[in-house]
Design a protein around this motif. Structure first.
Motif, PDB file in Angstrom:
ATOM      1  N   LEU A 146       0.886  -0.890  -0.008  1.00  0.00           N
ATOM      2  CA  LEU A 146      -0.200   0.214   0.253  1.00  0.00           C
ATOM      3  C   LEU A 146       1.269   1.162   0.526  1.00  0.00           C
ATOM      4  CD1 LEU A 146      -2.778  -1.243   2.906  1.00  0.00           C
ATOM      5  CD2 LEU A 146      -3.216  -1.017   0.375  1.00  0.00           C
ATOM      6  N   ASN A 147       2.062   1.017   0.133  1.00  0.00           N
ATOM      7  CA  ASN A 147       2.860   2.240  -0.139  1.00  0.00           C
ATOM      8  C   ASN A 147       3.253   3.294  -1.370  1.00  0.00           C
ATOM      9  OD1 ASN A 147       4.274   2.828   2.662  1.00  0.00           O
ATOM     10  ND2 ASN A 147       5.409   0.908   2.132  1.00  0.00           N
ATOM     11  N   LYS A 148       3.058   2.379  -2.291  1.00  0.00           N
ATOM     12  CA  LYS A 148       2.938   2.630  -3.453  1.00  0.00           C
ATOM     13  C   LYS A 148       1.769   3.521  -3.854  1.00  0.00           C
ATOM     14  CE  LYS A 148       4.855  -1.678  -5.281  1.00  0.00           C
ATOM     15  NZ  LYS A 148       4.981  -2.239  -6.569  1.00  0.00           N
ATOM     16  N   ILE A 149       0.893   3.616  -3.046  1.00  0.00           N
ATOM     17  CA  ILE A 149      -0.109   4.223  -3.695  1.00  0.00           C
ATOM     18  C   ILE A 149      -0.345   5.422  -2.149  1.00  0.00           C
ATOM     19  CG2 ILE A 149      -1.440   3.466  -4.886  1.00  0.00           C
ATOM     20  CD1 ILE A 149      -3.007   2.043  -2.023  1.00  0.00           C
ATOM     21  N   HIS A 150       0.428   5.586  -1.754  1.00  0.00           N
ATOM     22  CA  HIS A 150       1.233   7.010  -0.232  1.00  0.00           C
ATOM     23  C   HIS A 150      -0.153   6.954   1.121  1.00  0.00           C
ATOM     24  CE1 HIS A 150       3.682   9.120  -3.749  1.00  0.00           C
ATOM     25  NE2 HIS A 150       1.999   8.902  -4.303  1.00  0.00           N
ATOM     26  N   VAL A 151      -0.126   5.102   1.165  1.00  0.00           N
ATOM     27  CA  VAL A 151      -0.583   5.117   2.930  1.00  0.00           C
ATOM     28  C   VAL A 151       0.594   4.802   3.311  1.00  0.00           C
ATOM     29  CG1 VAL A 151      -1.773   3.214   4.153  1.00  0.00           C
ATOM     30  CG2 VAL A 151      -2.913   3.643   1.498  1.00  0.00           C
ATOM     31  N   PRO A 152      -0.061   5.758   4.555  1.00  0.00           N
ATOM     32  CA  PRO A 152       1.104   6.153   5.532  1.00  0.00           C
ATOM     33  C   PRO A 152       1.172   3.703   6.154  1.00  0.00           C
ATOM     34  CG  PRO A 152      -0.378   7.020   6.649  1.00  0.00           C
ATOM     35  CD  PRO A 152      -0.903   6.683   5.405  1.00  0.00           C
ATOM     36  N   VAL A 153       1.713   3.233   5.979  1.00  0.00           N
ATOM     37  CA  VAL A 153       1.739   2.189   6.409  1.00  0.00           C
ATOM     38  C   VAL A 153       2.795   1.863   7.394  1.00  0.00           C
ATOM     39  CG1 VAL A 153       2.458  -0.878   6.152  1.00  0.00           C
ATOM     40  CG2 VAL A 153       1.527   0.718   4.664  1.00  0.00           C
ATOM     41  N   HIS A 154       3.655   2.467   7.834  1.00  0.00           N
ATOM     42  CA  HIS A 154       4.249   2.586   9.370  1.00  0.00           C
ATOM     43  C   HIS A 154       3.614   3.049  10.767  1.00  0.00           C
ATOM     44  CE1 HIS A 154       7.800   2.558  11.435  1.00  0.00           C
ATOM     45  NE2 HIS A 154       7.784   3.428  11.742  1.00  0.00           N
TER      46      HIS A 154
END
Length: 267
Positions: A146-154
């Motif tokens: 989901l990082n590829k769509i700029h979701v703040p996963v961390h």
């Protein structure tokens, strides 16, 4: 009641479940939740019971410790059962005034009770056998695409980790405040509903103050250690799948296949 809440607690051990990768336990818990809703007959729930009993045995966590967490949802469970029994239309078995018990209501109440209990126990096994750090790392790795769509996963994983760490701390703080207020003459048991709500004020006010103070101390500690989020951060213990994880995935696939088969065949 406060001490009966097991969510967020970790039970140390070296069992098969403890040694599994946290990603495997996340996926396994999700698969079990799906299966609980796939099964809709008692033979199906018997299969889920066997699977859950096997997980409890493999985890080596005491059964009493796992079932102790059910006390916290007893009221919710009781309300769910009563509402389903009374409000579900169908073949009437017993009637008294406007209150009626139907055959379909009893069946639905039993189904909902089983689902709720199994969801709590299944989730408890994951949290009891996985440390908060492992939960954070596992969730972050699973959501990394989901990082590829700029979701703040961390940041999401970090918030979950902090919440899990704060649960036992706040429960302990609540217990201490409650005992202190009882020693000063506070009464949390007697009175009607409105009076009980008023009696909770001496408990909630210091609890909120303590929670905000701890949150502020944590934020200052993270800033003092130059914490800047998940960009280019590495893990002290990188996650790797092992032989046990692949075996666990195989068992999960077989278990879900049985659930789908039961659903399709109407068993």
């Amino acid at each position: 009641m406060i001490r009966d809440i097991t969510i967020g607690q970790y039970y140390p051990g070296n069992s098969v479940i403890h040694r599994l990768d946290p990603r495997t336990k996340f996926v396994g818990t999700l698969a079990f939740v799906v299966s609980v809703f796939l099964f809709h007959t008692f033979p199906g729930y018997a299969v889920a019971t066997v699977f859950l009993a096997g997980l409890i045995a493999l985890s080596t966590v005491p059964v009493k410790f796992i079932f102790k967490g059910l006390k916290a949802i007893f009221v919710l469970l009781l309300i769910t059962i009563i509402f389903n029994i009374v409000l579900t239309p169908g073949e009437i078995l017993w009637k008294f005034g406007f209150i009626k018990i139907t055959k379909e209501g009893l069946k639905l109440a039993g189904t909902m009770a089983i689902r709720l209990v199994y969801l709590v126990i299944g989730s408890s096994i994951m949290t009891l056998t996985t440390t908060p750090n492992q939960l954070t790392d596992g969730l972050e790795r699973l959501l990394r695409p989901l990082n590829k769509i700029h979701v703040p996963v961390h940041e999401i994983a970090m918030m979950m980790s902090i919440a899990l760490r704060f649960i036992p701390i706040l429960l302990e703080e609540t217990d201490k405040i409650m005992k202190a207020q009882i020693a000063r003459g506070a009464d949390f048991e007697n009175g009607n509903l409105i009076q009980k709500a008023k009696n909770m004020v001496p408990l909630l006010v210091p609890l909120f103050i303590s929670a905000f103070r701890r949150a502020n101390d944590l934020a200052m500690a993270m800033e003092a250690r130059c914490y800047h989020g998940g960009d280019q951060r590495t893990q002290m213990k990188p996650l790797h799948y092992g032989r046990l994880d692949y075996i666990a995935y195989g068992v999960l696939v077989l278990y879900l296949a049985i659930g789908v088969a039961f659903r399709v065949l109407g068993i």
